[in-house]
Enzyme design. Structure first.
Site, short mmCIF file in Angstrom:
data_model
loop_
_atom_site.label_atom_id
_atom_site.label_comp_id
_atom_site.label_asym_id
_atom_site.label_seq_id
_atom_site.Cartn_x
_atom_site.Cartn_y
_atom_site.Cartn_z
N HIS A 1 -0.93 -11.31 -5.32
CA HIS A 1 0.44 -10.93 -4.99
C HIS A 1 1.47 -11.94 -5.51
CE1 HIS A 1 -0.47 -7.41 -2.64
NE2 HIS A 1 -1.34 -8.08 -1.91
N HIS B 1 0.83 -1.21 0.00
CA HIS B 1 0.00 0.00 0.00
C HIS B 1 0.86 1.27 0.00
CE1 HIS B 1 -3.34 -2.62 2.01
NE2 HIS B 1 -3.11 -2.95 0.76
#
Length: 288
Positions: free
Chosen positions: A267, A76
């Site tokens: 991911h 993030h």
């Protein structure tokens, strides 16, 4: 995606680690033209020197050495850096994990945006270069039902196709052209991480999500959201996947000028893609 400027001053973020549940902190400061680096206690590493890894519930980067260094849940903060086009910064981490804050890139992006000192994109040091594919590059999952591609493009862009069996998540697509910091702040950065309620117990049993709560995660139950405030965007789930992808692509260590399309990725596949692009760049298959 371009890294055309740095910061006027340092900014600091503190809070809880999503997976560790511990108090953690990161200070982001300009470093006078040394690229994007991460480390702890004044010991910093260039991102491209790290070994990226991820298991579908976050990305981490590991640097061998004596002692070795690892940071968890980088995506993030990294997405905020990538989405704003910021370069030449040191990220000094305490606690081994980036704080989760509200589960999105927005708190990082807002403070970095206020502190940024932008310069023209073409003022980057030429030796850092930019990755530009001459032909499509494709990485697929082991079962062939997931993929990421990078294709030549006039504008750097990411497109994500999300496809979940859960009816409240379902299938959606979102495409975003990079280069407009204000658009990133308003359209992408605020999308929060999410999890199915049915997954939460399994995550906790694996020692993950110790710091997870309804304040930093959208939790999808069988009959609706557990979060009383609801979604920030009607398609918040796929927008958060774009956040994750942008953050993971920062681990290339240099800008990628291409149209990146991800289908049912995550991911683990993002980072396999990063490793593939690194190998191609090292072999001088593409660079501009």
């Amino acid at each position: 995606m371009s890294f055309g400027g740095s910061l006027r001053h340092a900014v600091e973020f503190s809070g809880t680690g999503l997976h560790s549940g511990e108090s953690v902190r990161v200070r982001v400061a300009p470093n006078g033209g040394k690229g994007i680096r991460i480390g702890s206690g004044g010991r910093f590493f260039a991102l491209e020197q790290g070994i990226p890894n991820g298991d579908g519930r976050g990305s981490r980067v590991f640097f061998p050495g004596d002692p070795p260094f690892q940071v968890l849940t980088v995506e993030h903060l990294f997405a905020a850096v990538a989405g704003l086009g910021i370069g030449d910064i040191d990220m000094d981490v305490e606690g081994g994990e980036i704080p989760v804050l509200d589960g999105s890139a927005l708190p990082f992006a807002e403070m970095l945006y206020e502190a940024r000192e932008m310069s023209p994109a073409d003022s980057r040091s030429p030796e850092r270069g930019c990755l530009r594919p001459f032909a499509p590059i494709v990485v697929t999952g082991s079962k062939g039902d997931r993929l990421i591609t990078a294709s030549p493009a006039e504008t750097a862009r990411v497109t994500y196709v999300l496809d979940y069996a859960h009816p409240l998540v379902g299938t959606s697509i979102f495409s975003f052209a990079l280069g407009d910091a204000e658009a990133f702040l308003s359209e992408v950065a605020g999308a929060r991480t999410f999890a199915l309620l049915s997954e939460v117990e399994g995550l906790r049993s694996r020692g993950l999500a110790k710091g997870g709560s309804l304040e930093n995660t959208v939790v999808v139950g069988d009959d609706g959201l557990l979060n009383p405030e609801g979604l920030r965007f009607p398609d918040e789930y796929v927008r958060h996947k774009v956040v994750d992808l942008l953050g993971d692509l920062l681990l290339l260590g240099m800008p990628l000028h291409a149209h990146v399309v991800a289908l049912r990725a995550g991911h683990a596949l993002h980072l396999e893609f990063v490793r593939r692009l690194r190998r191609l760049a090292a072999a001088a298959h593409f660079r501009g």
